[in-house]
Design an enzyme around this catalytic site. Sequence first.
Site, PDB file in Angstrom:
ATOM      1  N   LYS A   1      -2.500   5.563  -4.326  1.00 19.89           N
ATOM      2  CA  LYS A   1      -3.711   6.639  -4.128  1.00 19.89           C
ATOM      3  C   LYS A   1      -3.531   8.278  -4.610  1.00 19.89           C
ATOM      4  CE  LYS A   1      -3.575   4.650   0.441  1.00 19.89           C
ATOM      5  NZ  LYS A   1      -2.270   4.683   0.838  1.00 19.89           N
TER       6      LYS A   1
ATOM      7  N   HIS B   1      -7.539   9.650  -1.983  1.00 24.61           N
ATOM      8  CA  HIS B   1      -6.990   9.498  -0.705  1.00 24.61           C
ATOM      9  C   HIS B   1      -7.715  10.152   0.385  1.00 24.61           C
ATOM     10  CE1 HIS B   1      -2.638   9.203   1.075  1.00 24.61           C
ATOM     11  NE2 HIS B   1      -3.396   8.774   2.036  1.00 24.61           N
TER      12      HIS B   1
ATOM     13  N   TYR C   1       3.307   9.646  -0.489  1.00 22.78           N
ATOM     14  CA  TYR C   1       4.240   9.336   0.337  1.00 22.78           C
ATOM     15  C   TYR C   1       5.604   9.357  -0.101  1.00 22.78           C
ATOM     16  CZ  TYR C   1       0.274   6.605   2.346  1.00 22.78           C
ATOM     17  OH  TYR C   1      -0.813   6.243   3.215  1.00 22.78           O
TER      18      TYR C   1
ATOM     19  N   VAL D   1       9.569  -0.544   9.331  1.00 23.77           N
ATOM     20  CA  VAL D   1      10.845  -0.633   8.424  1.00 23.77           C
ATOM     21  C   VAL D   1      11.901  -1.187   9.205  1.00 23.77           C
ATOM     22  CG1 VAL D   1      10.525   1.810   7.604  1.00 23.77           C
ATOM     23  CG2 VAL D   1      11.812   1.563   9.669  1.00 23.77           C
TER      24      VAL D   1
ATOM     25  N   ASP E   1       0.778  -1.034  -0.058  1.00 20.65           N
ATOM     26  CA  ASP E   1       0.056  -0.004  -0.086  1.00 20.65           C
ATOM     27  C   ASP E   1       0.922   1.108   0.041  1.00 20.65           C
ATOM     28  OD1 ASP E   1      -3.087   1.205   0.827  1.00 20.65           O
ATOM     29  OD2 ASP E   1      -1.365   2.061   1.801  1.00 20.65           O
TER      30      ASP E   1
HETATM   31  N1  LIG Z   1      -5.239   6.066   3.672  1.00 20.65           N
HETATM   32  C1  LIG Z   1      -4.587   7.221   4.626  1.00 20.65           C
HETATM   33  O1  LIG Z   1      -5.099   8.209   4.765  1.00 20.65           O
HETATM   34  C2  LIG Z   1      -3.655   6.408   5.370  1.00 20.65           C
HETATM   35  C3  LIG Z   1      -2.997   7.214   6.844  1.00 20.65           C
HETATM   36  C4  LIG Z   1      -2.145   6.523   7.551  1.00 20.65           C
HETATM   37  C5  LIG Z   1      -1.556   5.468   7.204  1.00 20.65           C
HETATM   38  N2  LIG Z   1      -1.970   4.729   5.931  1.00 20.65           N
HETATM   39  C6  LIG Z   1      -1.596   3.621   5.396  1.00 20.65           C
HETATM   40  O2  LIG Z   1      -1.473   2.440   6.695  1.00 20.65           O
HETATM   41  C7  LIG Z   1      -0.232   2.060   6.855  1.00 20.65           C
HETATM   42  C8  LIG Z   1       0.149   1.501   8.303  1.00 20.65           C
HETATM   43  O3  LIG Z   1      -0.318   2.793   8.904  1.00 20.65           O
HETATM   44  P1  LIG Z   1       0.735   3.514   9.935  1.00 20.65           P
HETATM   45  O4  LIG Z   1       2.263   3.561   9.212  1.00 20.65           O
HETATM   46  O5  LIG Z   1       0.213   4.910  10.213  1.00 20.65           O
HETATM   47  O6  LIG Z   1       0.986   3.071  11.340  1.00 20.65           O
HETATM   48  P2  LIG Z   1       0.817   1.319  11.914  1.00 20.65           P
HETATM   49  O7  LIG Z   1       1.019   0.320  10.765  1.00 20.65           O
HETATM   50  O8  LIG Z   1      -0.290   1.043  12.877  1.00 20.65           O
HETATM   51  O9  LIG Z   1       1.934   1.558  12.862  1.00 20.65           O
HETATM   52  C9  LIG Z   1       3.182   1.657  12.424  1.00 20.65           C
HETATM   53  C10 LIG Z   1       4.246   1.896  13.596  1.00 20.65           C
HETATM   54  O10 LIG Z   1       4.180   0.650  14.531  1.00 20.65           O
HETATM   55  C11 LIG Z   1       5.461   0.234  14.657  1.00 20.65           C
HETATM   56  N3  LIG Z   1       5.419  -1.142  14.453  1.00 20.65           N
HETATM   57  C12 LIG Z   1       5.103  -1.848  13.329  1.00 20.65           C
HETATM   58  N4  LIG Z   1       5.348  -3.541  13.658  1.00 20.65           N
HETATM   59  C13 LIG Z   1       5.706  -3.462  15.055  1.00 20.65           C
HETATM   60  C14 LIG Z   1       5.784  -4.395  15.863  1.00 20.65           C
HETATM   61  N5  LIG Z   1       5.721  -5.621  15.340  1.00 20.65           N
HETATM   62  N6  LIG Z   1       6.148  -4.200  17.110  1.00 20.65           N
HETATM   63  C15 LIG Z   1       6.292  -2.949  17.559  1.00 20.65           C
HETATM   64  N7  LIG Z   1       6.172  -1.910  16.778  1.00 20.65           N
HETATM   65  C16 LIG Z   1       5.821  -2.063  15.342  1.00 20.65           C
HETATM   66  C17 LIG Z   1       6.437   0.742  13.350  1.00 20.65           C
HETATM   67  O11 LIG Z   1       7.672   0.955  13.643  1.00 20.65           O
HETATM   68  P3  LIG Z   1       8.986   0.594  12.891  1.00 20.65           P
HETATM   69  O12 LIG Z   1       8.382   1.331  11.534  1.00 20.65           O
HETATM   70  O13 LIG Z   1      10.142   1.661  13.439  1.00 20.65           O
HETATM   71  O14 LIG Z   1       9.402  -0.807  12.800  1.00 20.65           O
HETATM   72  C18 LIG Z   1       5.965   2.246  13.189  1.00 20.65           C
HETATM   73  O15 LIG Z   1       6.186   3.239  14.159  1.00 20.65           O
HETATM   74  C19 LIG Z   1       0.459   3.081   6.183  1.00 20.65           C
HETATM   75  O16 LIG Z   1       1.967   2.728   6.191  1.00 20.65           O
HETATM   76  C20 LIG Z   1      -0.193   3.328   5.091  1.00 20.65           C
HETATM   77  O17 LIG Z   1       0.188   2.624   4.083  1.00 20.65           O
HETATM   78  C21 LIG Z   1      -2.822   5.209   4.912  1.00 20.65           C
END
Ligand SMILES: NC(=O)c1ccc[n+]([C@@H]2O[C@H](COP(=O)([O-])OP(=O)(O)OC[C@H]3O[C@@H](n4cnc5c(N)ncnc54)[C@H](OP(=O)(O)O)[C@@H]3O)[C@@H](O)[C@H]2O)c1
Length: 281
Positions: A76, A109, A51, A234, A46
């Site tokens: 998006k 988006h 981004y 990451v 995604d």
């Molecule tokens: N449509 C939209 O408006 C929108 C908005 C926000 C996000 N998104 C999409 O949703 C995806 C995910 O959301 P997000 O990036 O906001 O947040 P998330 O996936 O809820 O959380 C990511 C955070 O959690 C940490 N993490 C990941 N796996 C972990 C684990 N196993 N144990 C502990 N910590 C962990 C990561 O750290 P590290 O990376 O440092 O490991 C990062 O800081 C985005 O990348 C994007 O593709 C879409």
Amino acid sequence: MTSSPELTFNDGNTIPQLGYGVWQVEDDVAEKVVGQAFEAGFRHIDTAKIYGNEAGVGRAIASSGLKPEEIFITTKLWNSDQGYESTLKAFEESMERLGLETLDLYLIHWMQPKQQKYVDTWKALIELQKQGRVKSIGVSNFSKEGLQELIDATGVVPAIHQIELHPFFNQADLREFGAANGILTQAWSPLGQGGELLESAVIKEIAAKHDATPAQVVIAWHLAIGNVVIPKSVTESRIRENYAALDVTLDETDIKAINGLDRTAEGAGRIGPDPAVSDFA
Ligand SMILES: NC(=O)c1ccc[n+]([C@@H]2O[C@H](COP(=O)([O-])OP(=O)(O)OC[C@H]3O[C@@H](n4cnc5c(N)ncnc54)[C@H](OP(=O)(O)O)[C@@H]3O)[C@@H](O)[C@H]2O)c1
């Protein structure tokens, strides 16, 4: 290796239920970590124009050795590109950066209610799908009313709605609307961005019970309640850990306990902007 379940869209296409998100990942890092995600077993990525890493994702796809039919790519349309002609142009630019001929899923988006361009934008996505440039079309960050407006204006129901969704903000209303209208729900920030949620006593207790990690329990909850889920990391060990959540099966008691963490009734839980009112370029 367990492979992700596939969910079926209202257009007949399918999407791997577990995917990998790359928000806030630099372009050159994206190339590396998307490669690691493919290695771990993820086949659904995604990204988004905003981004700034579509090119890095594209390079990771090109060097993966995977065939287009083996992977599922979402990007998006950014807010400033809304409108019919500008959407068609922005789509081609995204495809150029991704290095793809056909896209699996294209999303608007954000609804951006003040711009009032989302119906025209949706018509452009319908045209791209008709032309076969994109297999499935959907939206992100809409209100129920906005979704209904798209359906009423065009007769085309979005395949999926990508929204902020995690145990502190579980979006029961929008999930219900989606289920009633044949729209899959996709969870963004599924781990609540990795903060307080993963420290929750309820989550930790369930994790101990299943010999799993807190992140795996949260991902397993999303899978159990029918969400498409796209955790971001990451960190290679976490990428593998998150994929291995496919092997964690929660029981009804666990799911009920996690449902109980929702803070919507207290007017809390949401991390990002409210799509029904937010407008930003
Ligand atoms: N449509 C939209 O408006 C929108 C908005 C926000 C996000 N998104 C999409 O949703 C995806 C995910 O959301 P997000 O990036 O906001 O947040 P998330 O996936 O809820 O959380 C990511 C955070 O959690 C940490 N993490 C990941 N796996 C972990 C684990 N196993 N144990 C502990 N910590 C962990 C990561 O750290 P590290 O990376 O440092 O490991 C990062 O800081 C985005 O990348 C994007 O593709 C879409």
